[in-house]
Scaffold this motif. Sequence first.
Motif, short mmCIF file in Angstrom:
data_model
loop_
_atom_site.label_atom_id
_atom_site.label_comp_id
_atom_site.label_asym_id
_atom_site.label_seq_id
_atom_site.Cartn_x
_atom_site.Cartn_y
_atom_site.Cartn_z
N GLN A 120 43.53 37.61 31.94
CA GLN A 120 42.13 37.31 31.61
C GLN A 120 41.22 37.55 32.81
O GLN A 120 40.11 38.07 32.67
N ILE A 121 41.69 37.19 34.00
CA ILE A 121 40.89 37.38 35.21
C ILE A 121 40.64 38.87 35.46
O ILE A 121 39.54 39.29 35.80
N ARG A 122 41.70 39.70 35.26
CA ARG A 122 41.54 41.15 35.45
C ARG A 122 40.52 41.71 34.45
O ARG A 122 39.68 42.55 34.80
N GLU A 123 40.59 41.24 33.21
CA GLU A 123 39.65 41.72 32.20
C GLU A 123 38.22 41.31 32.52
O GLU A 123 37.28 42.10 32.44
N LEU A 124 38.03 40.04 32.95
CA LEU A 124 36.70 39.53 33.26
C LEU A 124 36.12 40.18 34.52
O LEU A 124 34.91 40.32 34.65
N ALA A 125 37.00 40.59 35.43
CA ALA A 125 36.53 41.24 36.67
C ALA A 125 35.79 42.53 36.35
O ALA A 125 34.85 42.93 37.05
N GLY A 126 36.19 43.19 35.27
CA GLY A 126 35.55 44.45 34.92
C GLY A 126 34.46 44.33 33.88
O GLY A 126 33.67 45.26 33.69
N SER A 127 34.39 43.15 33.22
CA SER A 127 33.43 43.05 32.11
C SER A 127 32.34 42.01 32.31
O SER A 127 31.29 42.10 31.67
N ARG A 128 32.57 41.03 33.17
CA ARG A 128 31.60 39.94 33.29
C ARG A 128 30.76 40.09 34.55
O ARG A 128 31.27 40.30 35.65
N TYR A 148 32.39 40.56 47.23
CA TYR A 148 32.85 40.81 45.86
C TYR A 148 31.80 40.31 44.88
O TYR A 148 31.25 39.22 45.04
N HIS A 149 31.53 41.11 43.84
CA HIS A 149 30.40 40.83 42.96
C HIS A 149 30.60 39.60 42.09
O HIS A 149 29.64 39.07 41.53
N SER A 150 31.84 39.13 41.96
CA SER A 150 32.09 37.91 41.18
C SER A 150 33.37 37.27 41.65
O SER A 150 34.19 37.89 42.36
N VAL A 151 33.57 36.03 41.25
CA VAL A 151 34.80 35.32 41.61
C VAL A 151 36.00 36.01 40.98
O VAL A 151 37.11 36.01 41.55
N PHE A 152 35.83 36.64 39.83
CA PHE A 152 36.94 37.32 39.15
C PHE A 152 37.36 38.56 39.94
O PHE A 152 38.55 38.82 40.12
N ALA A 153 36.37 39.32 40.42
CA ALA A 153 36.68 40.50 41.24
C ALA A 153 37.38 40.08 42.53
O ALA A 153 38.31 40.76 43.00
N PHE A 154 36.97 38.96 43.10
CA PHE A 154 37.61 38.46 44.32
C PHE A 154 39.07 38.11 44.05
O PHE A 154 39.96 38.44 44.84
N LEU A 155 39.34 37.44 42.94
CA LEU A 155 40.70 37.01 42.62
C LEU A 155 41.61 38.21 42.37
O LEU A 155 42.79 38.20 42.73
N VAL A 156 41.08 39.28 41.73
CA VAL A 156 41.87 40.50 41.53
C VAL A 156 42.23 41.11 42.88
O VAL A 156 43.37 41.51 43.13
N ALA A 157 41.23 41.19 43.77
CA ALA A 157 41.48 41.74 45.12
C ALA A 157 42.46 40.86 45.89
O ALA A 157 43.33 41.36 46.61
N GLN A 158 42.35 39.56 45.74
CA GLN A 158 43.25 38.61 46.43
C GLN A 158 44.69 38.82 45.98
O GLN A 158 45.62 38.80 46.80
N ALA A 159 44.87 39.00 44.66
CA ALA A 159 46.22 39.23 44.12
C ALA A 159 46.79 40.53 44.66
O ALA A 159 47.99 40.62 44.98
N GLY A 160 45.94 41.57 44.75
CA GLY A 160 46.39 42.85 45.28
C GLY A 160 46.81 42.76 46.73
O GLY A 160 47.82 43.33 47.15
#
Length: 394
Positions: A246-254, A268-280
């Motif tokens: 869900q976080i990956r999907e929201l990073a690109g859509s929200r 990072y433009h949103s907390v979701f984008a940050f979490l995707v980058a953090q996981a990477g």
Amino acid sequence: MLSARSSLFLALLAGAFATSPPFNIVEPAKSCQRAVKPNAWPIKKELQVCATDGVIYPSLDALECANNATGRAVEKQERNKCDENKQDEFKLSFLAFAAKHEVCASDNVTYNNVWNMQEAARANKVELTVQHEGECKIDCPFSPIYKPVCASFTGDFQQTYSNEEALECFQHRNPYIKFSQKHDGACVFNYEHSFAPVNIICGTNGFTYNGVKEIRNLRKFNPKLRVMHDGACTPDEVKGLFSADQIRELAGSRSESSAICGSDNSTYHSVFAFLVAQAGKKAKGQDLRNVKCAKCDETTKSNGTIPICGTDGVTYPDEKTLKCAQTTHIIFKDHDGPCSPSDNTGPCKRQLNGGFAEVCANNGKTYTSNEAVWCAALTDPKIKIFHQGECISA
């Protein structure tokens, strides 16, 4: 064609009696500063200047000010080449906001300068004189409790005021704006909106919203939605509410106002984008943390030329400097411009300028502003700000 509502709204923003300029002149020319001094009105015939555009200007300074503002090169010419009856009010109206030299007029309204005062006199068909230089000191009624009142003006324009006292204060400061009727409670629109600066808040669903009004509107579809806290939702809060997919999907859509600064010096433009980058980063054995990007030091201050008076009676050179002071002291913006000796009265005994600033405290009460909550905490230290915007009942 503007509607009656749109026309009045524009009048409220930039009417002849308003003291806020429609544009921001940071450093007005010296000629403009001289042209708006209180002694520039009434016009003295011996100082008038005939220009090559056929207009008679009040003074040579006024002509030079007009040239400076427009980048043109209109020159002075012989007086007999201008029509004595020709006064181009549109061309002269720029003087109302060409430079700031506030005056308190006989209607107890503060005007940007004497030309702004004369524009108001002409628009409202009254005679006005200068009482004194500087801001009028109006003894406004004051209440810190948010108990909204809706006032209706000409046409179908409506405005919500924090309480009866705030409406009365507005009337004191704007005697030419008359409301036709009023009722208790906030004005009702098909969709709530505000012209206030955005105060982001975190919802219980893990999404960051631009103010409590967004949550109130969405509660029509999700009655369980509440405010979790002021400010953007944190990465830890979001991780507890959404799966990795869900976080990956929201990073690109929200898209939301929750930009995060990472320890890798990337924003990072949103907390979701940050979490995707953090996981990477974690998959590569690297660490990525949420950090505070800017420090309040000399590098964040600027040598601004628009001073601000704080509620501590101190004049700050610009907004950045005031914000730096707010990190260590309880200070609020009182008004634009330098403080005067009468300004150091604190925010707890008077109606401050502004509006649209209701604040929900942890006692479930809605106050008129951050300042009002702070004042309430002087008698009950347990009172704290819960979130910006009106409290939402269960």
